[in-house]
Design a protein around this motif. Structure first.
Motif, PDB file in Angstrom:
ATOM      1  N   ALA A 192       2.203  -5.480   4.808  1.00  0.00           N
ATOM      2  CA  ALA A 192       2.065  -4.208   4.090  1.00  0.00           C
ATOM      3  C   ALA A 192       3.270  -3.311   4.348  1.00  0.00           C
ATOM      4  O   ALA A 192       3.861  -2.752   3.428  1.00  0.00           O
ATOM      5  CB  ALA A 192       0.773  -3.502   4.508  1.00  0.00           C
ATOM      6  N   GLY A 194       6.235  -4.176   5.283  1.00  0.00           N
ATOM      7  CA  GLY A 194       7.436  -4.714   4.669  1.00  0.00           C
ATOM      8  C   GLY A 194       7.411  -4.600   3.151  1.00  0.00           C
ATOM      9  O   GLY A 194       8.422  -4.382   2.518  1.00  0.00           O
ATOM     10  N   GLY A 195       6.228  -4.736   2.563  1.00  0.00           N
ATOM     11  CA  GLY A 195       6.108  -4.722   1.103  1.00  0.00           C
ATOM     12  C   GLY A 195       6.332  -3.345   0.524  1.00  0.00           C
ATOM     13  O   GLY A 195       7.031  -3.188  -0.462  1.00  0.00           O
ATOM     14  N   ASN A 196       5.734  -2.332   1.106  1.00  0.00           N
ATOM     15  CA  ASN A 196       5.916  -0.960   0.636  1.00  0.00           C
ATOM     16  C   ASN A 196       5.635   0.003   1.794  1.00  0.00           C
ATOM     17  O   ASN A 196       4.488   0.373   2.011  1.00  0.00           O
ATOM     18  CB  ASN A 196       4.986  -0.671  -0.555  1.00  0.00           C
ATOM     19  CG  ASN A 196       5.246   0.706  -1.156  1.00  0.00           C
ATOM     20  OD1 ASN A 196       5.932   1.543  -0.563  1.00  0.00           O
ATOM     21  ND2 ASN A 196       4.711   0.952  -2.327  1.00  0.00           N
ATOM     22  N   LYS A 198       6.065   3.124   2.327  1.00  0.00           N
ATOM     23  CA  LYS A 198       5.425   4.407   2.018  1.00  0.00           C
ATOM     24  C   LYS A 198       3.929   4.227   1.776  1.00  0.00           C
ATOM     25  O   LYS A 198       3.111   4.992   2.273  1.00  0.00           O
ATOM     26  CB  LYS A 198       6.057   5.027   0.773  1.00  0.00           C
ATOM     27  CG  LYS A 198       7.294   5.836   1.063  1.00  0.00           C
ATOM     28  CD  LYS A 198       7.701   6.583  -0.189  1.00  0.00           C
ATOM     29  CE  LYS A 198       9.021   7.281  -0.017  1.00  0.00           C
ATOM     30  NZ  LYS A 198       9.546   7.721  -1.316  1.00  0.00           N
ATOM     31  N   ALA A 199       3.597   3.187   1.003  1.00  0.00           N
ATOM     32  CA  ALA A 199       2.183   2.946   0.718  1.00  0.00           C
ATOM     33  C   ALA A 199       1.443   2.566   1.996  1.00  0.00           C
ATOM     34  O   ALA A 199       0.289   2.941   2.190  1.00  0.00           O
ATOM     35  CB  ALA A 199       2.032   1.851  -0.333  1.00  0.00           C
ATOM     36  N   ALA A 200       2.125   1.847   2.890  1.00  0.00           N
ATOM     37  CA  ALA A 200       1.498   1.470   4.159  1.00  0.00           C
ATOM     38  C   ALA A 200       1.193   2.722   4.975  1.00  0.00           C
ATOM     39  O   ALA A 200       0.095   2.900   5.489  1.00  0.00           O
ATOM     40  CB  ALA A 200       2.423   0.536   4.939  1.00  0.00           C
ATOM     41  N   TRP A 201       2.162   3.596   5.057  1.00  0.00           N
ATOM     42  CA  TRP A 201       2.008   4.862   5.781  1.00  0.00           C
ATOM     43  C   TRP A 201       0.854   5.664   5.191  1.00  0.00           C
ATOM     44  O   TRP A 201       0.020   6.215   5.911  1.00  0.00           O
ATOM     45  CB  TRP A 201       3.328   5.614   5.677  1.00  0.00           C
ATOM     46  CG  TRP A 201       3.456   6.887   6.454  1.00  0.00           C
ATOM     47  CD1 TRP A 201       3.633   8.130   5.935  1.00  0.00           C
ATOM     48  CD2 TRP A 201       3.468   7.056   7.882  1.00  0.00           C
ATOM     49  NE1 TRP A 201       3.745   9.051   6.949  1.00  0.00           N
ATOM     50  CE2 TRP A 201       3.644   8.429   8.154  1.00  0.00           C
ATOM     51  CE3 TRP A 201       3.323   6.176   8.965  1.00  0.00           C
ATOM     52  CZ2 TRP A 201       3.689   8.947   9.439  1.00  0.00           C
ATOM     53  CZ3 TRP A 201       3.377   6.689  10.248  1.00  0.00           C
ATOM     54  CH2 TRP A 201       3.557   8.060  10.469  1.00  0.00           C
ATOM     55  N   MET A 202       0.792   5.681   3.865  1.00  0.00           N
ATOM     56  CA  MET A 202      -0.246   6.435   3.176  1.00  0.00           C
ATOM     57  C   MET A 202      -1.607   5.740   3.237  1.00  0.00           C
ATOM     58  O   MET A 202      -2.610   6.322   2.856  1.00  0.00           O
ATOM     59  CB  MET A 202       0.139   6.647   1.711  1.00  0.00           C
ATOM     60  CG  MET A 202       1.221   7.673   1.538  1.00  0.00           C
ATOM     61  SD  MET A 202       0.671   9.280   2.140  1.00  0.00           S
ATOM     62  CE  MET A 202       2.087  10.272   1.761  1.00  0.00           C
ATOM     63  N   SER A 203      -1.630   4.473   3.664  1.00  0.00           N
ATOM     64  CA  SER A 203      -2.917   3.792   3.837  1.00  0.00           C
ATOM     65  C   SER A 203      -3.411   3.967   5.258  1.00  0.00           C
ATOM     66  O   SER A 203      -4.352   3.297   5.676  1.00  0.00           O
ATOM     67  CB  SER A 203      -2.783   2.296   3.578  1.00  0.00           C
ATOM     68  OG  SER A 203      -2.349   2.055   2.304  1.00  0.00           O
ATOM     69  N   GLY A 204      -2.732   4.806   6.026  1.00  0.00           N
ATOM     70  CA  GLY A 204      -3.167   5.017   7.394  1.00  0.00           C
ATOM     71  C   GLY A 204      -2.715   3.922   8.343  1.00  0.00           C
ATOM     72  O   GLY A 204      -3.342   3.690   9.371  1.00  0.00           O
ATOM     73  N   ILE A 205      -1.627   3.216   7.988  1.00  0.00           N
ATOM     74  CA  ILE A 205      -1.092   2.203   8.900  1.00  0.00           C
ATOM     75  C   ILE A 205       0.005   2.858   9.737  1.00  0.00           C
ATOM     76  O   ILE A 205       0.806   3.653   9.227  1.00  0.00           O
ATOM     77  CB  ILE A 205      -0.523   1.005   8.099  1.00  0.00           C
ATOM     78  CG1 ILE A 205      -1.673   0.260   7.423  1.00  0.00           C
ATOM     79  CG2 ILE A 205       0.269   0.072   9.000  1.00  0.00           C
ATOM     80  CD1 ILE A 205      -1.234  -0.831   6.467  1.00  0.00           C
ATOM     81  N   ASN A 206       0.026   2.529  11.027  1.00  0.00           N
ATOM     82  CA  ASN A 206       1.045   3.096  11.904  1.00  0.00           C
ATOM     83  C   ASN A 206       2.293   2.212  11.853  1.00  0.00           C
ATOM     84  O   ASN A 206       2.483   1.317  12.667  1.00  0.00           O
ATOM     85  CB  ASN A 206       0.494   3.179  13.331  1.00  0.00           C
ATOM     86  CG  ASN A 206       1.433   3.932  14.253  1.00  0.00           C
ATOM     87  OD1 ASN A 206       2.587   4.163  13.914  1.00  0.00           O
ATOM     88  ND2 ASN A 206       0.939   4.314  15.413  1.00  0.00           N
TER      89      ASN A 206
END
Lengths: 318, 502
Positions: A192, A194-196, A198-206
């Motif tokens: 996630a 690596g793929g995007n 910003k979207a990872a950050w916005m999905s609550g991933i650290n």
């Protein structure tokens, strides 16, 4: 729609599989079957093992969209420390443990700089490559250390007299890495991030923690690589390995890992590493000069990447 | 009737077994503004991409000035005068307005670029279009609306015969829309055919001369706008006449239990003095035009920029100060971002992993695949994502379905409070109602929902309470059941109530 998925996955590694079959056939014939003798297959796998192990760490880092150019320096420094400790009479298991710790620490420094402080991976790891190999050389004054029969026996022995130690080690690492990437939340988050990002950050991933961990894994595997090389060569020196990062990147890319991040598999990288080892081995058996070998290797890597990117552009044109 | 400048004649296109276009014929005329309407998945984008030379039609002809043509690619279409402004802008942020507009038409003297002449040419061009933006500033310094105008100016600089605009006003405020509309009318006078791909009915009636409606890959209606009214158009779009938006009436709010309380929240130059309470099971809406500070408020509540605000937030009566989105998420808050492409979707993932990306903590270190399949499958059912295929890559879904997937991500994550920034941006009418129904169902389960939106229809049909923001401040709180879209707009634009005629 199911078929589409299958075709896509084949496409990712398709070029490599075709290449591997072709190369096996070619060298198999050219060396009159010597390539495929059981002893030679074992040789190929042993020589692929270091690249396989380092390549897996590289795959983790490449999936995050980063790169680790510090692996050569890390292996050299760790090997030299490992050698020194052995010579000082430190118990062998403690030495091996320390090697893994040292390797991981280098990875941690990379990881903190890149993950936490957002420094550029290319530059950070390149600098770290210089720093680590420099420390190793300074500490040992550039001298080669040799004579570690104990760890040679342990690491480079063989299981049931059939499977060589280094190959077993690579297999264990590969299986663990495969499980982590495919079946754990860490693996999913890695793809996630690596793929995007910003979207990872916005999905609550650290993102920071995920990226940091990837570099620690790469560093840890460098420590393991150092153990492997030191025990195989029964010596440690500042020139024991060269350009391992390039071989590792080549193995990963041949196996379908994307330098843009978000895509890559352990299986692909292992096949990539074995393919590279097979090419070297086959050319050696044919008596091709090392200089010409370099050209052949370069051309093959170029060709696989080119095929892959033609396939991709055709897919996106559909 | 006049000669058409561009014509699509009996176009067929399918992707695999999916027939997207089935015999579409549309004509575009010089000096007209034409609307291309249709719900998501009707085939609009595919048709436009064929006209742009991105895709080849399986069957059918494209005629330019009455002559049959075959494109060699998008660049070829551009050279022939067919230009397009996409929803996601396509400019070099680090470069100046001049550099962006001049593109490859740099004016050279003695083989060197003559920047002064370039600037003058661009200035004259902008003046002609009635755009007052400084031609020397970097594009990234401009507001989104100004960037949009520059993008259009850039396309017009190439002197196109026909210009496609994909939802040009979707991210603009009312005042900015006016500027855009003025620009479009001016383009029309110069003889360009402007094609609007839009969901906004007001736009169709205000600007357009003609319209064409697509549904399921066929043209279901086309003709002069004067012959149509809203009911007829939506009927043609949906295939059956429906009451477009159910007005929100029942509330599930439990007004004894405060979920979130915000006290005097402020970020310098973004918003200030924001205080409100969100109750259990309530759908609260923040209304306001672009630039009113509501998006920034949403991001602050989700910890996107860390704790850089003044004031206090309480969740369940306990202080809440999210240092980052993962922190907010761990404390039971979810957020659906405004920009689906940039911050929403993972293009390297199939639908399933896109839905489950925010609930990984719930699935354990070794991902519980059965649970993941169950929950994501249920989400696809509930949000009516089409096609219902968990293993299809996200990029192969239409925009509206992608939005449903991003929305369902936070619903799947089982949060107590969900923040949604423009939740139905670029989503068709039918899908919108489905999304609203889903939000209402979630509220009835006790989840607190805050919607940040600039669409009055959306506010009226989805929320219980509306707080209106203007220039960073709260100006009015309204009860949805007792208000009208005029009232909302009046407060959003002027900050006060209209003077009622006696």
């Amino acid at each position: 729609m199911k078929e589409k998925k299958g075709r896509f996955q084949f496409g990712q590694m398709g070029g490599l599989i075709i290449l591997a079959v072709f190369i096996t056939a070619f060298f198999g014939i050219a060396t009159k079957g010597v390539l495929l003798s059981s002893q030679n297959i074992s040789n190929i796998l042993v020589s692929a093992s270091l690249n396989g192990v380092i390549g897996i760490g590289m795959t983790f880092v490449l999936i995050t969209g980063g790169i680790d150019l510090s692996v050569t320096g890390n292996i050299i420094m760790t090997s030299l420390f490992l050698g020194s400790m052995m010579l000082l009479g430190v118990p062998w298991f403690l030495c091996l443990l320390m090697a893994l710790v040292i390797g991981s620490m280098v990875g941690l420094v990379n990881g903190i700089s890149i993950g936490r402080f957002g420094m550029v991976a290319f530059v950070v790891t390149m600098a770290m490559n210089n720093i680590t190999s420099g420390i190793g050389k300074l500490y040992t004054n550039g001298l080669t250390q040799y004579g570690f029969p104990k760890i040679h026996e342990i690491i480079c022995g063989s299981l049931f007299g059939v499977i060589p130690g280094p190959v077993l080690l690579m297999a264990v690492v590969a299986v663990l890495a495969f499980i982590i990437l495919k079946y754990t939340d860490y693996g999913r988050q890695l793809y996630a991030v690596g793929g995007n990002p910003k979207a990872a950050w916005m999905s609550g991933i650290n993102n920071r923690r995920i990226i940091m961990t990837a570099y620690v894994i790469s560093g840890f595997l460098c420590g393991l690589g150092a153990v492997l090389m030191t025990s195989k060569l029964m010596s440690a020196s500042s020139s024991m390995v060269t350009a391992t990062e390039m071989d590792a990147i080549a193995a990963a890319v041949l196996g379908g890992t994307s330098l843009a991040g978000g895509v890559g598999t352990v299986g692909g990288t292992i096949i990539g590493a074995i393919t590279i080892a097979m090419i070297t081995n086959g050319l050696n058996l044919m008596g091709v000069s090392p200089f010409a070998q370099q050209i052949v290797k370069g051309v093959i890597i170029f060709a696989v990447v080119a095929i892959d990117s033609f396939q991709k552009s055709r897919r996106s044109a559909e | 009737m006049a000669e058409s400048v561009l014509e699509a004649r009996d176009i067929y296109k399918s992707f695999g077994s999916n027939n997207v276009l089935e015999g579409v014929s549309v004509r575009f005329y010089e000096g007209r503004v034409q609307a291309l309407l249709g719900v998501n998945g009707a085939g609009k984008s595919t048709l436009v991409k064929i006209l742009q030379g991105v895709y080849q039609a399986d069957k059918g002809d494209i005629l330019l000035n009455g002559e049959k043509i075959v494109y060699s690619g998008p660049a070829d279409a551009l050279k022939r005068g067919i230009s397009m402004v996409f929803q996601e802008l396509n400019m070099f942020g680090e470069m100046s307005v001049t550099e962006n507009i001049i593109g490859s038409h740099r004016i050279k003297t003695h083989g060197m670029i003559n920047w002064k002449a370039c600037r003058q040419s661009v200035r004259a061009h902008l003046d002609e279009l009635g755009i007052s933006i400084d031609e020397t500033v970097q594009v990234k310094e401009l507001s989104l609306a100004d960037q949009q105008l520059v993008e259009i100016a850039r396309c017009v600089y190439e002197k196109p015969k026909i210009l496609f605009l994909d939802e040009p006003s979707s991210s603009l405020s009312k005042a900015e829309e006016e500027i855009l509309y003025r620009l479009i009318r001016r383009l029309k006078e110069t003889g360009i055919c402007v094609v609007l791909i839009t969901h906004k009915m007001e736009e169709v009636f205000e600007l357009c001369d003609q319209l064409s409606v697509l549904r399921d890959g066929r043209v279901t209606a086309s003709g002069d706008v004067a012959e149509f009214d809203v009911d007829r158009i939506t009927g043609d779009m949906l295939g059956k006449t429906v009451d477009i938006f159910k007005r929100s009436s029942v509330t599930n709010g439990n007004y004894d239990k405060v979920l979130m309380e915000v006290q005097k929240l402020g970020i310098p130059r973004k918003f200030e003095d924001i205080s409100f309470k969100l109750y259990e099971g309530e759908i609260l809406a923040f209304a306001g035009l672009v630039g009113s500070g509501k998006s920034e408020l949403a991001r602050a509540l989700f910890g996107v920029n860390g704790v850089k605000y003044t004031g206090k937030i309480l969740v369940d009566g306990k202080p809440y100060a999210p240092s980052a989105p993962y922190d907010a998420s761990a404390q039971g808050i979810g957020y659906v971002p405004i920009s689906r492409k940039e911050e929403g979707i993972f293009t390297n993932f199939e639908a399933k992993s896109n839905i489950s990306s925010a609930m990984l903590a719930k699935l354990g270190f070794f991902i519980d695949r059965k649970k993941e399949d169950d929950i994501t499958g249920r989400m696809m059912e509930e949000f009516n994502v089409r096609p219902r295929n968990l293993h299809q890559n996200i990029v192969n879904f239409s925009g509206g379905n992608q939005q449903k997937i991003v929305l369902s991500r936070w619903i799947a994550a089982d949060k107590r409070i969900v923040l949604l920034d423009e939740p139905t941006r670029g989503v068709d009418v039918g899908a919108k109602q489905e999304i609203y129904d889903n939000l209402r169902r979630l509220a009835s389960e006790g989840i607190g929902i805050i919607i940040f939106s600039s669409e009055t229809n959306e506010l009226l049909s989805s929320s219980d309470r509306i707080i209106i923001m203007r220039e960073g401040k709260m100006v009015k709180e309204l009860v949805t059941a007792e208000t009208t879209s005029e009232e909302i707009l009046m407060y959003s634009i002027a900050g006060k109530e209209a003077v009622k005629e006696v």
